[in-house]
Design an enzyme around this catalytic site. Sequence first.
Site, short mmCIF file in Angstrom:
data_model
loop_
_atom_site.label_atom_id
_atom_site.label_comp_id
_atom_site.label_asym_id
_atom_site.label_seq_id
_atom_site.Cartn_x
_atom_site.Cartn_y
_atom_site.Cartn_z
N LYS A 39 0.84 -1.21 0.00
CA LYS A 39 0.00 0.00 0.00
C LYS A 39 0.87 1.26 0.00
CE LYS A 39 -4.16 -1.94 2.15
NZ LYS A 39 -3.72 -3.30 2.54
N ASP A 83 3.31 7.42 -0.88
CA ASP A 83 4.12 8.65 -0.82
C ASP A 83 4.33 9.24 -2.22
OD1 ASP A 83 5.89 10.61 0.28
OD2 ASP A 83 6.40 9.18 1.87
O1 6AU Z 1 -9.55 -11.60 5.41
P1 6AU Z 1 -8.80 -10.74 6.42
O2 6AU Z 1 -9.68 -9.67 7.01
O3 6AU Z 1 -8.09 -11.55 7.45
O4 6AU Z 1 -7.62 -10.03 5.60
C1 6AU Z 1 -7.85 -9.05 4.63
C2 6AU Z 1 -6.55 -8.64 3.98
C3 6AU Z 1 -5.56 -7.94 4.89
C4 6AU Z 1 -5.69 -6.47 4.53
O5 6AU Z 1 -4.46 -5.78 4.65
C5 6AU Z 1 -6.15 -6.51 3.07
O6 6AU Z 1 -6.82 -7.75 2.89
N1 6AU Z 1 -7.06 -5.41 2.66
C6 6AU Z 1 -6.80 -4.61 1.52
C7 6AU Z 1 -5.79 -4.89 0.52
C8 6AU Z 1 -5.56 -6.20 0.03
O7 6AU Z 1 -5.22 -4.02 -0.04
C9 6AU Z 1 -7.60 -3.51 1.24
C10 6AU Z 1 -8.79 -3.30 1.98
O8 6AU Z 1 -9.56 -2.41 1.69
N2 6AU Z 1 -9.06 -4.16 2.99
C11 6AU Z 1 -8.25 -5.21 3.35
O9 6AU Z 1 -8.60 -5.95 4.28
O10 6AU Z 1 -4.25 -8.41 4.56
#
Ligand code: 6AU
Length: 258
Positions: A98, A101
């Site tokens: 992510k 910057d």
């Molecule tokens: O299924 P979870 O909730 O255990 O994990 C969700 C994963 C985490 C977050 O850093 C990522 O998805 N994530 C992202 C990404 C992939 O960019 C964006 C977002 O809006 N929400 C999110 O959960 O590793």
Amino acid sequence: MQPQPLRSMNTFADRAPLATHPIAKKLLALMAKKRTNLCLACDVLTKKELLLWADLIGPFICVLKTHIDILEDFTPDVIDELNFFAKKHDFLLFEDRKFADIGQTVSLQYAKGMYRIADWADLINAHIISGPGIIAGLQQEGGSKGRGLLLLAEMSSAGTSARGSYAEKARRMGEAHADFVCGFVSQRRLSDQPGMIHFTPGVKLEKGKDSFGQRYRTIEDVLTAGSDIIIVGRDILQAADPVAAAALYRKKASHFYP
Ligand code: 6AU
């Protein structure tokens, strides 16, 4: 043009040759061949766990997503081992850094430092908050290596600002840089370009939320909204039988393929 539901889109196999970005081509072909649109969010703290999951869940996924900076025992050799499992099971590596910057700074964060992300991650993601210079900065390092960038257009968390006109801006920015951007992190289909791949996090078998505002939708909700790839973390990693859970996700999701 209005976003299309997944069913009315071409199949992954149809889209692969239409995609111009090499990573999009490769990923769509891999999804078609392996019949999976599952990305494992492997948020773990040790090398041992990361490699164990890569080997165990590898057969069911098209992408393994890392947060490499949460490893407490990182050493560069873990990347070689991760690559070994990526080859063994045929999946791509997505470092969920992510970036946010200015272009100059992200180019250093991407290519230098301890993690040398540009040397190994097929895919990375970036916020658009700093403007298109972030894409140029990342492309300077990743473009010649054939890497791909996903723009964060929409987030899964409650109260996010990444939605509505912000997501539309991300779509326009991505489509204008399709030589390096090959998709979006979003909650639905945003772009009708066949090579733009939509990744959706916040997925569980049952709707719900966590204690920090993460919002979960079901496979059906996400895929009927036109997304391509479901990102699943805790619902697999914390399942009583993670292999069975991954197999179930893969199978359930395949019912919604075009
Ligand atoms: O299924 P979870 O909730 O255990 O994990 C969700 C994963 C985490 C977050 O850093 C990522 O998805 N994530 C992202 C990404 C992939 O960019 C964006 C977002 O809006 N929400 C999110 O959960 O590793």
